[in-house]
Design an enzyme around this catalytic site. Sequence first.
Site, PDB file in Angstrom:
ATOM      1  CD  GLU A 126      -2.787  -1.085   2.507  1.00 55.94           C
ATOM      2  OE1 GLU A 126      -2.645  -0.154   3.323  1.00 55.94           O
ATOM      3  OE2 GLU A 126      -3.684  -1.940   2.579  1.00 55.94           O
ATOM      4  CD1 TRP A 155       4.612   0.019  -3.915  1.00 57.19           C
ATOM      5  CD2 TRP A 155       4.941   1.073  -5.855  1.00 57.19           C
ATOM      6  NE1 TRP A 155       5.022   1.299  -3.625  1.00 57.19           N
ATOM      7  CE2 TRP A 155       5.231   1.973  -4.802  1.00 57.19           C
ATOM      8  CE3 TRP A 155       5.080   1.515  -7.169  1.00 57.19           C
ATOM      9  CZ2 TRP A 155       5.640   3.279  -5.019  1.00 57.19           C
ATOM     10  CZ3 TRP A 155       5.482   2.819  -7.382  1.00 57.19           C
ATOM     11  CH2 TRP A 155       5.761   3.680  -6.324  1.00 57.19           C
ATOM     12  CD  GLN A 332      33.542  -0.455 -13.530  1.00 54.76           C
ATOM     13  OE1 GLN A 332      32.485   0.060 -13.204  1.00 54.76           O
ATOM     14  NE2 GLN A 332      34.639   0.240 -13.741  1.00 54.76           N
ATOM     15  CB  ILE A 333      32.920  -6.214 -17.832  1.00 52.72           C
ATOM     16  CG1 ILE A 333      33.636  -6.822 -16.624  1.00 52.72           C
ATOM     17  CG2 ILE A 333      33.350  -6.893 -19.126  1.00 52.72           C
ATOM     18  CD1 ILE A 333      33.286  -8.279 -16.356  1.00 52.72           C
ATOM     19  CG  HIS A 334      29.192  -4.790 -21.303  1.00 50.47           C
ATOM     20  ND1 HIS A 334      29.318  -5.870 -20.458  1.00 50.47           N
ATOM     21  CD2 HIS A 334      28.630  -5.263 -22.447  1.00 50.47           C
ATOM     22  CE1 HIS A 334      28.837  -6.948 -21.060  1.00 50.47           C
ATOM     23  NE2 HIS A 334      28.423  -6.623 -22.267  1.00 50.47           N
ATOM     24  CD  GLU A 359       7.425 -10.905  -4.270  1.00 48.10           C
ATOM     25  OE1 GLU A 359       6.746 -10.634  -3.268  1.00 48.10           O
ATOM     26  OE2 GLU A 359       6.987 -10.754  -5.418  1.00 48.10           O
TER      27      GLU A 359
END
Lengths: 394, 82
Positions: A126, A155, A332-334, A359
Amino acid sequence: MKIELSPKQKQSQLEFKFFAKEHVAPHAAAHDNEQQISSNMVHTIAEQGYLAPFLPEAWGSRDMDMVTYGLLHEEIGKACSSVRSLLTVHDMATLSIYKWGSDRQRETWLPKLATGEVIGALALSEPNAGSDVNGIETSGEPCGDGYVLHGQKKWITFGQIAGIFVVLAKSEGKPTAFLVERNRPGFSITPIRDMFGTRGSMLALLSFNECRIPGENLIARRGFGASSVALTALGLGRYSVACGSVGIAQACLEACMEYTTKRRRFGSALRDHQLIQQLITDMITETAAARLLCCQAGYYKDQKDPKEITQTFIAKYYASRAAMRAAVNAVQIHGANGCSSDYPVERYLRDAKIMEIIEGSTQIQQITISKLGFQEFEQSRLEEQNLKAAAACV
Amino acid sequence: MDYKNKIRGFFSRFFRTNDLKDGDDIFAQGFVNSLFAMQLVGWLEKEFEIAIKDEDLDIKNFNSIDAIAGLIGRKTGSVVEV
């Protein structure tokens, strides 16, 4: 001890991989951009029997064991977190009805939910209450031979397209679950857009304004909405999110392996650089560990072992954080490419962040796992004392 | 009687049962939270091969060792002395 999938589970895993790669992954970027899943996705998924596949065959379902269910949610989660969200919320609502609904509710809704004729949603959060189930403000007060609902739910995943909602409300102060059909007078649905991640999850704000429902729409008994209905649903949702997180982590890993193999820097492929290898190693290790925790939770669920509750908390906690770490490192790697929608890793990062929140947030998991850990500690101490006492009597 | 010992054994995982009598109300004594309730339902279903359904959801079925033993007895068709 044997840690291996059965031949049937392996076969199912292959089926899920092919399906997700062919029918789900190609649409993931569009789901994210357009903030909705493609129009025929529900039908495509339902045709495979992937909606609430744990239901017995008598309900037109696959009677799927929970380890296999986890494999399905990993593969779908790897392809598209928004579609995995669809499976999660639909299955949570379906399980609530299957486990705690009346015969009439089961007969009315389960065949429709199993075939995707109707999508189910769980309405718990809510504007002023999330993980604190006791803090919910929506009311469902007795009125004649039914109830009148007032309040808002926020949501709500796939609230935009769901046909039936499992709604948690307070009835004379007691947490109580109700079934609310989409077309009930006094019930309105407002789409929520522009979320950070899992943007195709078609979230909605639900408003109940003197929404009258018949008494037969009560699920379980009054007062058992939280301890039975919500916890049963959340237990499944947590497992689904854990497995979906493993899928995200695996997707990050595979994207990085492909990228670092093709990309060359300083005269050699990125994959040959040791600092990249370190990041890849962490991804491999943490993804494998998360997967094992999920399998263990699934195994306990199949065994109907009460340990499944603790194991599912642990799996969700670890897997969602592993997915986040994998996604951060994948971006980061990309490099700059990782910050662009030309590559999927930026979407993985946004989706992974959501896994740490839904959840039960990471912090809720930490509180709960610690509490359960102390419970086990006390138990083992007690057993030790009993053993000593028994030995002294001999 | 075996039911009751098993229930007591299960309870002892969560709280001390030395002073707990079979008829004592575990809700009134503050031993129960929602997580415990879920674990109890899961354990009952596995241990006694029964399905707890919506019609069983009555506090009176779960509030003491006697009550739970009675529920198991009714679900399994066996007689439980209270």
